[in-house]
Scaffold this motif. Sequence first.
Motif, mmCIF file in Angstrom:
data_model
loop_
_atom_site.group_PDB
_atom_site.id
_atom_site.type_symbol
_atom_site.label_atom_id
_atom_site.label_comp_id
_atom_site.label_asym_id
_atom_site.label_seq_id
_atom_site.Cartn_x
_atom_site.Cartn_y
_atom_site.Cartn_z
ATOM 1 N N GLU A 1 0.842 -1.199 0.000
ATOM 2 C CA GLU A 1 0.000 0.000 0.000
ATOM 3 C C GLU A 1 0.882 1.255 0.000
ATOM 4 O O GLU A 1 0.663 2.188 -0.774
ATOM 5 N N LEU A 2 1.903 1.232 0.856
ATOM 6 C CA LEU A 2 2.818 2.383 0.932
ATOM 7 C C LEU A 2 3.627 2.542 -0.360
ATOM 8 O O LEU A 2 3.816 3.665 -0.846
ATOM 9 N N MET B 1 4.930 6.005 -4.929
ATOM 10 C CA MET B 1 5.155 6.193 -6.370
ATOM 11 C C MET B 1 4.166 7.194 -6.959
ATOM 12 O O MET B 1 4.542 8.051 -7.756
ATOM 13 N N GLU B 2 2.914 7.066 -6.557
ATOM 14 C CA GLU B 2 1.902 7.985 -7.110
ATOM 15 C C GLU B 2 2.196 9.426 -6.737
ATOM 16 O O GLU B 2 2.086 10.338 -7.555
ATOM 17 N N LYS B 3 2.583 9.631 -5.489
ATOM 18 C CA LYS B 3 2.847 11.007 -5.047
ATOM 19 C C LYS B 3 4.111 11.575 -5.705
ATOM 20 O O LYS B 3 4.153 12.752 -6.042
ATOM 21 N N VAL C 1 4.494 15.113 -8.363
ATOM 22 C CA VAL C 1 5.387 16.280 -8.325
ATOM 23 C C VAL C 1 6.508 16.248 -9.359
ATOM 24 O O VAL C 1 7.025 17.299 -9.727
ATOM 25 N N LEU C 2 6.879 15.054 -9.812
ATOM 26 C CA LEU C 2 8.042 14.962 -10.705
ATOM 27 C C LEU C 2 7.677 14.711 -12.159
ATOM 28 O O LEU C 2 8.520 14.844 -13.038
ATOM 29 N N GLY C 3 6.438 14.311 -12.417
ATOM 30 C CA GLY C 3 6.111 13.872 -13.772
ATOM 31 C C GLY C 3 6.761 12.523 -14.029
ATOM 32 O O GLY C 3 6.963 11.747 -13.100
ATOM 33 N N ASP C 4 7.118 12.267 -15.288
ATOM 34 C CA ASP C 4 7.746 10.977 -15.614
ATOM 35 C C ASP C 4 9.173 10.913 -15.096
ATOM 36 O O ASP C 4 9.929 11.867 -15.243
ATOM 37 N N PHE C 5 9.525 9.802 -14.522
ATOM 38 C CA PHE C 5 10.917 9.610 -14.090
ATOM 39 C C PHE C 5 11.198 8.123 -13.948
ATOM 40 O O PHE C 5 10.286 7.303 -13.917
#
Length: 231
Positions: A60-61, A66-68, A72-76
């Motif tokens: 879950e974490l 990853m979603e958060k 903020v970062l877009g694709d990485f």
Amino acid sequence: MKLLNVEQIKSLESSPKVVKLFSEKEIKMMQDLYDALPERRFNKKQNVRKKGWVQNYNKELDKIYMEKLKEVLGDFKMDSLKSDNGDDLYGLFHESFAPLPLHVDSGFYEKNVIYKQVVTPLSSYGDTVIFKNKWYGKSTSFTIDEEELKFLPKNEQNDRSNKHLGDEEFDREIHKKYLNHIDINNLKGLKVELIYHWKLGETLIIDRTHIHCSSSRIDKKKLGVTTFTKK
Ligand SMILES: [Fe+2]
């Protein structure tokens, strides 16, 4: 080593940013994950204990994190750290008992287009000092110690260098208050961009090319998790 894609890396750079990404509950989940994970490395010299964020301990974490970050970062992509079974580690937990020296975490691969590093404090006292000065070689620890400069790094160990130095004396007040674990002559030519005071619930995002270190303010120990990204 010089990074090969400097122009592209520069085009992705931005000012340091502090964001509120994780709830109190999520921070607690990260602290608990740290306790559950096996030790990866204890660096006696730097007095820091490191643990990799191995996937699937807390699915879950993993998903929330990853979603958060994507928000903020877009694709990485994750950079360089892998678990024993070859999966990407989601980050590196670092529990330090002494302030970290001056360095840059620009990675070890010249072809990589390095991007941001994301630092989430899991304890609430201390600071990260980020300098305006940047570095476009591999991960390096900066020193003026002649013996230390002779160090020959193995795979995925930091270079040693004094090529960060400039002429201008470093600010004495800032040195006294935040950086007294570092020889002031090792800070010549450096200018502070941001002194980030660690606060639970916040996350610091900086370019991988920023020279940085922790401040000398430490209350027994500091715990945080850092994710290194590339494009
Ligand atoms: Fe670092």
